[in-house]
Design an enzyme around this catalytic site. Structure first.
Site, PDB file in Angstrom:
ATOM      1  N   HIS A 228       0.813  -1.214   0.000  1.00 19.52           N
ATOM      2  CA  HIS A 228       0.000   0.000   0.000  1.00 19.52           C
ATOM      3  C   HIS A 228       0.851   1.270   0.000  1.00 19.52           C
ATOM      4  CE1 HIS A 228       0.836   0.792   4.305  1.00 19.52           C
ATOM      5  NE2 HIS A 228       0.772  -0.529   4.439  1.00 19.52           N
ATOM      6  N   ASP A 229       0.382   2.254  -0.745  1.00 16.93           N
ATOM      7  CA  ASP A 229       0.976   3.596  -0.777  1.00 16.93           C
ATOM      8  C   ASP A 229       2.375   3.631  -1.388  1.00 16.93           C
ATOM      9  OD1 ASP A 229      -1.178   5.076   0.781  1.00 16.93           O
ATOM     10  OD2 ASP A 229      -0.603   3.557   2.247  1.00 16.93           O
TER      11      ASP A 229
ATOM     12  N   GLY B  18       4.999  -0.900   2.984  1.00 22.14           N
ATOM     13  CA  GLY B  18       4.219   0.242   2.557  1.00 22.14           C
ATOM     14  C   GLY B  18       5.050   1.501   2.403  1.00 22.14           C
TER      15      GLY B  18
END
Length: 284
Positions: free
Chosen positions: A127-128, A145
Site C-alpha cells: 500500500h501507498d 508500505g
C-alpha cells in the site's frame, strides 16, 4: 469510455461487475474478476485468473499474467475500507502471482505504478508505494508500505525493501538485499543488510553518459563516500558541502545531493566496508 466497449473481448467465465469501465480492444481471458469501481483502459490484456478490485485504474496496453491481483485491500490493520486507489501506468507488464495493493487513508491514499514497468513473478507492491517509469522489479521482490522507487531503477531478485524506503533514479538494488535505508540516485547496493558499493556504472554507460562525465561522477562519489578508514575523519555534512561546491553544477551530482537533503524516514544506506576501492568492480 463506455461502461464496456463493444470491441472488448471478455471470456464467458470471467465476471465484470456493473459499473466497471472497460476500454476499446481490451482482452479479458478466462476466470478473471473485475470490480465495480475499476477502470481498464484501451488495449489491456488480462491473460487469465486476474483479479482487479477497488478503485483501480489499469493504463492502456498493460499486460497482466495469470494469478495477479491488483487493487486488493492493503495489509494494514488501520485500514477500514476507505475508497483508496491503485493506478497502473500504461504498457506496464505484470507477471504471474504479483500482488499490488491499494493505498491507505493514513498514507497517500494511492499506490501508483509508472509507465513501461516490468514487475516479475511473485513480487509484492504494498500500500501507498510509488514506482516511477521504466522500473524493473525482478522475481520475488517484496516491499513494505510507502516505498518510493525512482524512474528506471532496478530491483534484483528476492530483495526486501523496508517501509518508507526511497530508491533513487536509476539505482540498482542487488539480489537478496535487505534494504533498510534510502539508496541515492544511480547508487548500487549489495548485501544483507544492503551497503552502498558505488554507482550504477553499467546503467550510466548504457544510457549515453560520456567518459568525462563518468570520471567527474566517480570523483564526486569518492569525495562524498571516502574509504571506510577515512570516513570518520570528516563529517558527512562537510563532505556534502565540499561536493556541492566542486561538483554541484553536474546535473547528476546535483540530483544525488537533492535526494540526500530531501526529508527521509529511514536515513541513507551506509557505504560498504571496502569504501572507494570496491566501486571499480562495477564495470567502468
Amino acid at each position: 469510455m463506455d461502461s464496456v466497449s463493444r470491441a472488448a473481448e471478455i471470456h464467458p467465465s470471467s465476471i465484470v461487475a456493473d459499473g466497471a469501465r472497460i476500454g476499446h480492444g481490451v482482452r479479458i481471458g478466462p476466470w478473471c474478476s473485475i470490480g465495480p469501481d475499476v477502470v481498464i483502459e484501451d488495449g489491456v490484456h488480462l491473460i487469465a485468473n486476474v483479479i482487479v478490485d477497488g478503485h483501480t485504474q489499469v493504463g492502456a496496453g498493460v499486460v497482466c499474467y495469470p494469478f495477479t491481483t491488483l487493487g486488493m485491500a492493503p495489509q494494514d490493520l488501520k485500514y477500514r475500507g476507505e475508497p483508496t486507489r491503485c493506478i497502473i501506468g500504461a504498457r506496464t507488464v505484470i507477471r504471474e502471482h504479483v500482488t499490488i495493493h491499494r493505498g491507505t487513508a493514513t498514507g497517500s491514499g494511492v499506490t501508483r505504478i509508472g509507465e513501461d514497468c516490468l514487475i516479475m513473478a511473485n513480487s509484492h507492491v504494498a500500500h501507498d508505494c510509488t514506482l516511477g517509469n521504466g522500473v524493473i522489479i525482478v522475481n520475488n521482490v517484496v516491499m513494505g508500505g510507502h516505498v518510493t522507487i525512482g524512474d528506471r531503477a532496478r530491483i534484483m531478485g528476492a530483495a526486501a525493501l523496508h517501509q518508507f524506503v526511497r530508491i533513487g533514479h536509476a539505482a540498482l538494488v542487488g539480489g537478496v538485499c535487505g534494504v533498510e535505508a534510502d539508496v541515492i540516485p544511480y547508487g548500487s547496493v549489495l548485501g544483507n543488510r544492503a551497503r552502498l558499493v558505488g554507482l550504477h556504472w553499467i546503467w550510466l554507460k548504457r544510457n549515453g553518459v560520456q567518459a568525462d562525465e563518468m570520471h567527474r561522477l566517480r570523483r564526486a562519489f569518492r569525495a562524498l563516500y571516502p574509504r571506510a578508514m577515512e570516513e570518520e575523519s570528516t563529517a558527512f555534512s562537510r563532505r556534502l558541502t565540499a561536493v556541492r561546491t566542486e561538483y554541484g553544477d553536474e546535473p547528476k551530482v546535483a540530483e544525488i545531493l537533492a535526494f540526500i537533503e530531501a526529508p527521509s524516514h529511514r536515513g541513507l544506506v551506509r557505504v560498504a566496508g571496502g569504501g572507494a576501492a570496491s566501486i571499480e568492480s562495477d564495470g567502468v
